[in-house]
Design an enzyme around this catalytic site. Structure first.
Site, short mmCIF file in Angstrom:
data_model
loop_
_atom_site.label_atom_id
_atom_site.label_comp_id
_atom_site.label_asym_id
_atom_site.label_seq_id
_atom_site.Cartn_x
_atom_site.Cartn_y
_atom_site.Cartn_z
N ARG A 46 -46.62 77.56 70.69
CA ARG A 46 -45.15 77.57 70.87
C ARG A 46 -44.55 76.22 70.46
NH1 ARG A 46 -41.22 74.52 73.00
NH2 ARG A 46 -42.58 74.04 74.76
N HIS A 96 -45.08 63.94 74.31
CA HIS A 96 -45.13 63.91 72.84
C HIS A 96 -45.63 62.52 72.45
CE1 HIS A 96 -43.16 67.77 71.67
NE2 HIS A 96 -42.89 67.74 72.97
N CYS A 110 -39.73 69.13 68.49
CA CYS A 110 -38.66 69.98 68.98
C CYS A 110 -37.56 70.03 67.93
CB CYS A 110 -38.12 69.44 70.30
SG CYS A 110 -36.69 70.37 70.87
N ASN A 117 -46.86 67.17 70.19
CA ASN A 117 -47.42 66.86 71.51
C ASN A 117 -48.70 66.06 71.30
OD1 ASN A 117 -46.23 69.83 71.68
ND2 ASN A 117 -46.01 68.85 73.67
#
Ligand code: HMG
Ligand code: MG
Length: 304
Positions: A13, A207, A238, A247
Protein backbone atom coordinates in the site's frame (compact mmCIF):
# COMPACT_ATOMS: atom_id res chain seq x y z
CA UNK A 1 12.26 -16.68 25.19
CA UNK A 2 12.90 -13.74 22.90
CA UNK A 3 10.50 -10.83 23.04
CA UNK A 4 8.25 -10.44 20.00
CA UNK A 5 8.09 -7.27 17.92
CA UNK A 6 5.21 -6.88 15.47
CA UNK A 7 6.10 -5.85 11.95
CA UNK A 8 3.35 -4.36 9.80
CA UNK A 9 4.37 -4.62 6.17
CA UNK A 10 3.00 -1.59 4.34
CA UNK A 11 4.86 -2.06 1.04
CA UNK A 12 1.85 -3.18 -1.03
CA UNK A 13 0.00 0.00 0.00
CA UNK A 14 2.32 2.80 1.20
CA UNK A 15 5.09 1.35 -0.94
CA UNK A 16 3.23 1.10 -4.22
CA UNK A 17 0.73 4.00 -3.95
CA UNK A 18 3.24 6.52 -5.25
CA UNK A 19 4.81 4.52 -8.09
CA UNK A 20 4.65 6.53 -11.30
CA UNK A 21 3.92 3.59 -13.61
CA UNK A 22 0.77 1.42 -13.35
CA UNK A 23 1.32 -1.85 -11.48
CA UNK A 24 -0.92 -4.74 -12.43
CA UNK A 25 -2.83 -6.68 -9.78
CA UNK A 26 -0.83 -9.84 -10.62
CA UNK A 27 2.36 -8.09 -9.46
CA UNK A 28 0.76 -6.86 -6.22
CA UNK A 29 -0.60 -10.32 -5.43
CA UNK A 30 2.73 -11.99 -6.29
CA UNK A 31 4.49 -9.59 -3.88
CA UNK A 32 2.00 -10.37 -1.11
CA UNK A 33 2.38 -14.14 -1.68
CA UNK A 34 6.15 -13.79 -1.26
CA UNK A 35 5.72 -11.72 1.92
CA UNK A 36 3.42 -14.39 3.36
CA UNK A 37 5.99 -17.06 2.40
CA UNK A 38 8.59 -15.05 4.36
CA UNK A 39 6.41 -15.25 7.49
CA UNK A 40 4.99 -11.71 7.46
CA UNK A 41 1.74 -11.77 9.46
CA UNK A 42 0.42 -8.19 9.13
CA UNK A 43 0.14 -6.78 5.62
CA UNK A 44 -1.41 -3.52 4.50
CA UNK A 45 -2.57 -4.76 1.13
CA UNK A 46 -5.00 -2.20 -0.22
CA UNK A 47 -6.47 1.26 -0.01
CA UNK A 48 -10.11 2.11 -0.74
CA UNK A 49 -9.53 5.76 -1.55
CA UNK A 50 -10.67 7.77 -4.55
CA UNK A 51 -8.91 6.45 -7.68
CA UNK A 52 -8.80 10.06 -8.88
CA UNK A 53 -6.64 10.93 -5.88
CA UNK A 54 -4.46 7.80 -5.85
CA UNK A 55 -4.78 5.93 -9.18
CA UNK A 56 -2.28 3.24 -8.20
CA UNK A 57 -4.66 1.80 -5.58
CA UNK A 58 -7.53 1.37 -8.07
CA UNK A 59 -7.32 -2.44 -8.17
CA UNK A 60 -7.66 -2.83 -4.39
CA UNK A 61 -10.85 -4.91 -4.40
CA UNK A 62 -9.31 -7.47 -6.76
CA UNK A 63 -6.11 -7.56 -4.70
CA UNK A 64 -8.10 -8.32 -1.54
CA UNK A 65 -10.05 -11.06 -3.32
CA UNK A 66 -6.85 -12.77 -4.50
CA UNK A 67 -4.50 -12.57 -1.50
CA UNK A 68 -3.65 -15.93 0.10
CA UNK A 69 -5.96 -16.55 3.07
CA UNK A 70 -3.33 -18.17 5.28
CA UNK A 71 -4.07 -18.82 8.97
CA UNK A 72 -2.55 -16.12 11.18
CA UNK A 73 -2.04 -13.63 8.33
CA UNK A 74 -3.95 -10.37 8.74
CA UNK A 75 -4.61 -7.98 5.89
CA UNK A 76 -5.55 -4.36 6.27
CA UNK A 77 -6.85 -1.65 3.93
CA UNK A 78 -7.07 2.12 4.25
CA UNK A 79 -10.61 3.54 4.39
CA UNK A 80 -10.91 7.34 4.51
CA UNK A 81 -14.71 7.42 4.62
CA UNK A 82 -17.85 5.26 4.64
CA UNK A 83 -17.65 4.71 0.89
CA UNK A 84 -14.17 3.24 1.32
CA UNK A 85 -15.33 1.16 4.29
CA UNK A 86 -18.25 -0.31 2.31
CA UNK A 87 -15.84 -1.30 -0.47
CA UNK A 88 -13.45 -2.83 2.06
CA UNK A 89 -16.21 -4.88 3.69
CA UNK A 90 -17.44 -6.07 0.27
CA UNK A 91 -13.86 -7.14 -0.58
CA UNK A 92 -13.60 -9.26 2.59
CA UNK A 93 -11.30 -7.06 4.71
CA UNK A 94 -11.09 -7.99 8.39
CA UNK A 95 -9.14 -4.91 9.41
CA UNK A 96 -9.24 -1.34 8.14
CA UNK A 97 -7.42 1.87 8.93
CA UNK A 98 -8.52 5.48 9.15
CA UNK A 99 -5.80 8.02 8.49
CA UNK A 100 -5.67 11.44 10.06
CA UNK A 101 -2.92 13.96 10.63
CA UNK A 102 -1.44 16.23 13.26
CA UNK A 103 -1.08 18.99 10.63
CA UNK A 104 -4.06 20.98 9.33
CA UNK A 105 -2.50 21.65 5.94
CA UNK A 106 -1.51 18.04 5.39
CA UNK A 107 -5.01 16.92 6.36
CA UNK A 108 -6.49 19.28 3.74
CA UNK A 109 -4.05 18.19 1.04
CA UNK A 110 -4.32 14.49 1.79
CA UNK A 111 -8.00 13.93 2.49
CA UNK A 112 -9.57 17.28 1.60
CA UNK A 113 -10.87 18.23 5.06
CA UNK A 114 -9.73 19.73 8.35
CA UNK A 115 -8.51 17.60 11.27
CA UNK A 116 -11.82 18.19 13.08
CA UNK A 117 -13.88 17.21 10.03
CA UNK A 118 -11.71 14.12 9.51
CA UNK A 119 -12.28 12.99 13.10
CA UNK A 120 -16.06 13.40 12.71
CA UNK A 121 -15.90 11.32 9.53
CA UNK A 122 -13.72 8.67 11.19
CA UNK A 123 -16.13 8.37 14.11
CA UNK A 124 -18.83 6.97 11.82
CA UNK A 125 -16.33 4.83 9.86
CA UNK A 126 -15.07 3.31 13.12
CA UNK A 127 -18.60 2.74 14.48
CA UNK A 128 -19.75 0.92 11.34
CA UNK A 129 -16.50 -1.07 11.12
CA UNK A 130 -16.76 -2.21 14.75
CA UNK A 131 -20.46 -3.10 14.26
CA UNK A 132 -19.30 -5.33 11.38
CA UNK A 133 -16.66 -6.97 13.63
CA UNK A 134 -13.74 -5.35 11.81
CA UNK A 135 -10.71 -4.10 13.71
CA UNK A 136 -9.72 -0.50 13.07
CA UNK A 137 -6.27 1.00 13.20
CA UNK A 138 -5.72 4.75 13.37
CA UNK A 139 -2.92 6.64 11.66
CA UNK A 140 -1.61 10.03 12.63
CA UNK A 141 0.59 11.56 9.91
CA UNK A 142 3.23 14.28 10.19
CA UNK A 143 4.03 13.44 13.81
CA UNK A 144 7.60 14.74 13.52
CA UNK A 145 7.15 17.45 10.94
CA UNK A 146 4.93 18.53 8.08
CA UNK A 147 5.98 19.31 4.50
CA UNK A 148 3.77 22.45 4.59
CA UNK A 149 3.83 23.61 8.24
CA UNK A 150 7.25 22.51 9.48
CA UNK A 151 7.39 21.62 13.18
CA UNK A 152 4.46 19.85 14.82
CA UNK A 153 4.15 19.81 18.61
CA UNK A 154 4.11 16.49 20.49
CA UNK A 155 0.90 17.70 22.23
CA UNK A 156 -0.93 18.00 18.90
CA UNK A 157 0.11 14.44 18.02
CA UNK A 158 -1.02 13.01 21.36
CA UNK A 159 -4.34 14.91 21.15
CA UNK A 160 -5.25 13.39 17.75
CA UNK A 161 -3.91 9.96 18.75
CA UNK A 162 -6.01 9.94 21.93
CA UNK A 163 -9.20 10.91 20.09
CA UNK A 164 -8.68 8.05 17.59
CA UNK A 165 -7.97 5.65 20.43
CA UNK A 166 -11.10 6.74 22.34
CA UNK A 167 -13.19 6.22 19.21
CA UNK A 168 -12.17 2.55 19.17
CA UNK A 169 -8.92 2.19 17.20
CA UNK A 170 -7.04 -0.75 18.72
CA UNK A 171 -3.66 0.59 17.59
CA UNK A 172 -2.38 4.04 16.68
CA UNK A 173 0.38 4.24 14.10
CA UNK A 174 2.48 7.38 14.45
CA UNK A 175 3.75 8.44 11.04
CA UNK A 176 6.93 10.40 10.42
CA UNK A 177 5.59 11.01 6.93
CA UNK A 178 8.57 12.99 5.65
CA UNK A 179 11.27 11.34 7.75
CA UNK A 180 12.24 14.55 9.56
CA UNK A 181 12.53 13.04 13.01
CA UNK A 182 15.61 12.14 15.00
CA UNK A 183 15.88 10.07 18.19
CA UNK A 184 15.40 13.12 20.44
CA UNK A 185 12.28 14.42 18.68
CA UNK A 186 10.98 10.85 18.43
CA UNK A 187 11.38 10.43 22.19
CA UNK A 188 9.62 13.72 22.96
CA UNK A 189 6.70 12.85 20.67
CA UNK A 190 6.39 9.32 22.05
CA UNK A 191 6.59 10.45 25.66
CA UNK A 192 3.63 12.78 25.04
CA UNK A 193 1.64 9.91 23.47
CA UNK A 194 2.57 7.35 26.12
CA UNK A 195 1.23 9.75 28.77
CA UNK A 196 -2.26 9.19 27.33
CA UNK A 197 -2.11 5.82 25.48
CA UNK A 198 -0.24 2.65 26.60
CA UNK A 199 2.92 1.98 24.55
CA UNK A 200 1.46 -1.45 23.70
CA UNK A 201 -1.22 0.30 21.60
CA UNK A 202 1.22 2.47 19.63
CA UNK A 203 3.21 1.70 16.49
CA UNK A 204 6.07 3.57 14.82
CA UNK A 205 5.79 4.39 11.10
CA UNK A 206 9.06 5.90 9.98
CA UNK A 207 9.90 7.08 6.49
CA UNK A 208 13.62 7.08 5.83
CA UNK A 209 14.03 10.33 3.89
CA UNK A 210 16.98 11.53 5.98
CA UNK A 211 18.28 8.06 6.90
CA UNK A 212 17.07 8.42 10.52
CA UNK A 213 14.42 5.69 10.59
CA UNK A 214 16.52 2.94 12.18
CA UNK A 215 17.81 5.33 14.86
CA UNK A 216 14.21 6.39 15.56
CA UNK A 217 13.13 2.75 15.86
CA UNK A 218 15.87 2.12 18.45
CA UNK A 219 14.67 5.19 20.40
CA UNK A 220 11.10 3.86 20.19
CA UNK A 221 12.13 0.38 21.39
CA UNK A 222 13.76 2.02 24.43
CA UNK A 223 10.38 3.57 25.28
CA UNK A 224 8.57 0.23 25.02
CA UNK A 225 7.13 0.45 21.47
CA UNK A 226 6.84 -3.08 20.05
CA UNK A 227 5.13 -2.53 16.68
CA UNK A 228 6.65 -0.96 13.57
CA UNK A 229 5.45 -0.34 10.03
CA UNK A 230 7.95 -0.86 7.24
CA UNK A 231 8.08 -1.49 3.55
CA UNK A 232 9.94 -4.29 1.81
CA UNK A 233 12.83 -2.93 -0.25
CA UNK A 234 12.11 0.52 1.26
CA UNK A 235 9.42 1.17 -1.33
CA UNK A 236 7.19 4.14 -1.19
CA UNK A 237 6.30 7.65 -0.31
CA UNK A 238 3.14 9.66 0.08
CA UNK A 239 1.60 11.36 -2.97
CA UNK A 240 0.57 14.31 -0.76
CA UNK A 241 3.95 14.80 0.96
CA UNK A 242 6.35 16.17 -1.61
CA UNK A 243 9.86 14.81 -1.13
CA UNK A 244 8.83 11.97 1.19
CA UNK A 245 10.84 8.87 0.37
CA UNK A 246 9.93 5.31 1.17
CA UNK A 247 9.28 3.71 4.51
CA UNK A 248 12.21 2.18 6.30
CA UNK A 249 13.01 -1.14 4.57
CA UNK A 250 11.49 -4.16 6.30
CA UNK A 251 14.70 -6.13 5.66
CA UNK A 252 16.67 -3.53 7.67
CA UNK A 253 14.16 -3.51 10.53
CA UNK A 254 14.13 -7.32 10.76
CA UNK A 255 17.94 -7.42 10.70
CA UNK A 256 18.06 -4.77 13.46
CA UNK A 257 15.50 -6.54 15.64
CA UNK A 258 16.98 -10.02 15.27
CA UNK A 259 20.44 -8.58 15.99
CA UNK A 260 19.09 -6.91 19.16
CA UNK A 261 17.61 -10.21 20.38
CA UNK A 262 13.94 -9.70 19.44
CA UNK A 263 11.97 -12.15 17.32
CA UNK A 264 9.64 -11.18 14.48
CA UNK A 265 8.60 -14.54 12.99
CA UNK A 266 10.05 -13.37 9.66
CA UNK A 267 12.61 -15.31 7.61
CA UNK A 268 15.12 -12.69 6.44
CA UNK A 269 16.46 -14.49 3.32
CA UNK A 270 12.89 -15.10 2.08
CA UNK A 271 12.00 -11.48 2.80
CA UNK A 272 15.01 -10.36 0.78
CA UNK A 273 13.72 -12.54 -2.08
CA UNK A 274 10.37 -10.74 -1.89
CA UNK A 275 12.30 -7.46 -2.12
CA UNK A 276 14.32 -8.69 -5.11
CA UNK A 277 11.05 -9.68 -6.82
CA UNK A 278 9.35 -6.29 -6.42
CA UNK A 279 12.48 -4.25 -7.14
CA UNK A 280 13.00 -6.07 -10.40
CA UNK A 281 9.26 -5.86 -11.29
CA UNK A 282 9.47 -2.08 -10.79
CA UNK A 283 12.86 -1.79 -12.48
CA UNK A 284 14.49 -0.10 -9.51
CA UNK A 285 17.25 -0.84 -7.04
CA UNK A 286 16.41 -1.86 -3.52
CA UNK A 287 16.68 0.82 -0.83
CA UNK A 288 17.45 -1.84 1.80
CA UNK A 289 21.00 -1.66 3.14
CA UNK A 290 20.74 -5.23 4.39
CA UNK A 291 19.51 -6.61 1.05
CA UNK A 292 22.38 -4.86 -0.74
CA UNK A 293 24.95 -6.07 1.78
CA UNK A 294 23.69 -9.65 1.73
CA UNK A 295 23.58 -9.79 -2.06
CA UNK A 296 27.16 -8.48 -2.37
CA UNK A 297 28.22 -10.90 0.38
CA UNK A 298 26.60 -13.79 -1.57
CA UNK A 299 28.28 -12.69 -4.82
CA UNK A 300 31.65 -12.40 -3.05
CA UNK A 301 31.21 -15.87 -1.49
CA UNK A 302 30.24 -17.37 -4.85
CA UNK A 303 33.27 -15.75 -6.49
CA UNK A 304 35.67 -17.24 -3.86
P1 HMG B 1 -13.21 14.37 -1.88
O1 HMG B 1 -12.98 14.81 -3.29
O2 HMG B 1 -13.34 15.42 -0.82
O3 HMG B 1 -14.43 13.34 -1.79
O4 HMG B 1 -12.00 13.40 -1.49
P2 HMG B 1 -15.95 13.48 -2.10
O5 HMG B 1 -16.68 12.76 -1.01
O6 HMG B 1 -16.33 14.90 -2.42
O7 HMG B 1 -16.10 12.61 -3.45
C1 HMG B 1 -15.48 13.02 -4.66
C2 HMG B 1 -15.43 11.82 -5.61
O8 HMG B 1 -14.61 10.79 -5.07
C3 HMG B 1 -16.81 11.19 -5.87
O9 HMG B 1 -16.75 10.63 -7.17
C4 HMG B 1 -16.83 10.07 -4.87
O10 HMG B 1 -17.69 9.02 -5.23
C5 HMG B 1 -15.39 9.59 -4.90
P3 HMG B 1 -17.34 11.42 -8.45
O11 HMG B 1 -18.77 11.71 -8.10
O12 HMG B 1 -16.52 12.69 -8.59
O13 HMG B 1 -17.13 10.45 -9.57
N1 HMG B 1 -14.98 8.94 -3.66
C6 HMG B 1 -14.44 7.72 -3.59
N2 HMG B 1 -14.14 6.81 -4.54
C7 HMG B 1 -13.60 5.64 -4.13
N3 HMG B 1 -13.35 5.35 -2.82
C8 HMG B 1 -13.62 6.23 -1.86
C9 HMG B 1 -14.20 7.47 -2.23
N4 HMG B 1 -14.58 8.56 -1.53
C10 HMG B 1 -15.07 9.45 -2.41
N5 HMG B 1 -13.36 5.94 -0.59
C11 HMG B 1 -11.13 11.54 -0.26
C12 HMG B 1 -11.92 12.84 -0.19
C13 HMG B 1 -10.81 11.13 1.17
C14 HMG B 1 -11.96 10.48 -0.94
C15 HMG B 1 -9.84 11.81 -1.08
O14 HMG B 1 -9.19 12.93 -0.57
C16 HMG B 1 -8.90 10.64 -1.07
O15 HMG B 1 -9.18 9.58 -1.61
N6 HMG B 1 -7.72 10.81 -0.44
C17 HMG B 1 -6.77 9.73 -0.29
C18 HMG B 1 -5.38 10.26 -0.16
C19 HMG B 1 -4.44 9.10 0.08
O16 HMG B 1 -4.75 7.95 -0.13
N7 HMG B 1 -3.21 9.45 0.53
C20 HMG B 1 -2.20 8.48 0.80
C21 HMG B 1 -2.47 7.66 2.03
S1 HMG B 1 -2.05 8.52 3.56
C22 HMG B 1 -0.41 8.16 3.77
O17 HMG B 1 0.22 7.61 2.90
C23 HMG B 1 0.22 8.45 5.09
C24 HMG B 1 0.43 7.17 5.92
O18 HMG B 1 1.27 6.25 5.25
C25 HMG B 1 1.07 7.50 7.27
C26 HMG B 1 2.31 8.39 7.16
O19 HMG B 1 3.25 8.07 6.43
O20 HMG B 1 2.30 9.39 7.85
C27 HMG B 1 -0.91 6.48 6.22
MG1 MG C 1 3.49 6.36 5.20
Amino acid sequence: MREHVKIVEVGPRDGLQNEPRPIVVDTKVALIERLVHAGVKHIEAASFVSPKWVPQMAGSAEVMQRVPRTAGVHYRALTPNLKGLEAAIAAGCEEVAVFGAASETFSQRNINCSIRESLERFRSVIEVALDNKLRVRGYVSCVLGCPYEGDITPEKVSEVALLLSEMGCHEISLGDTIGRGNPNSTRRMLEACIRVIPASQLAGHFHDTYGMAIANIVASLELGIRAFDSSVSGLGGCPYAVGASGNVATEDVVHLLHGMGYETGIDLPRLIQAGVYISSALGRETSSHVARAMSSHCSATLAD
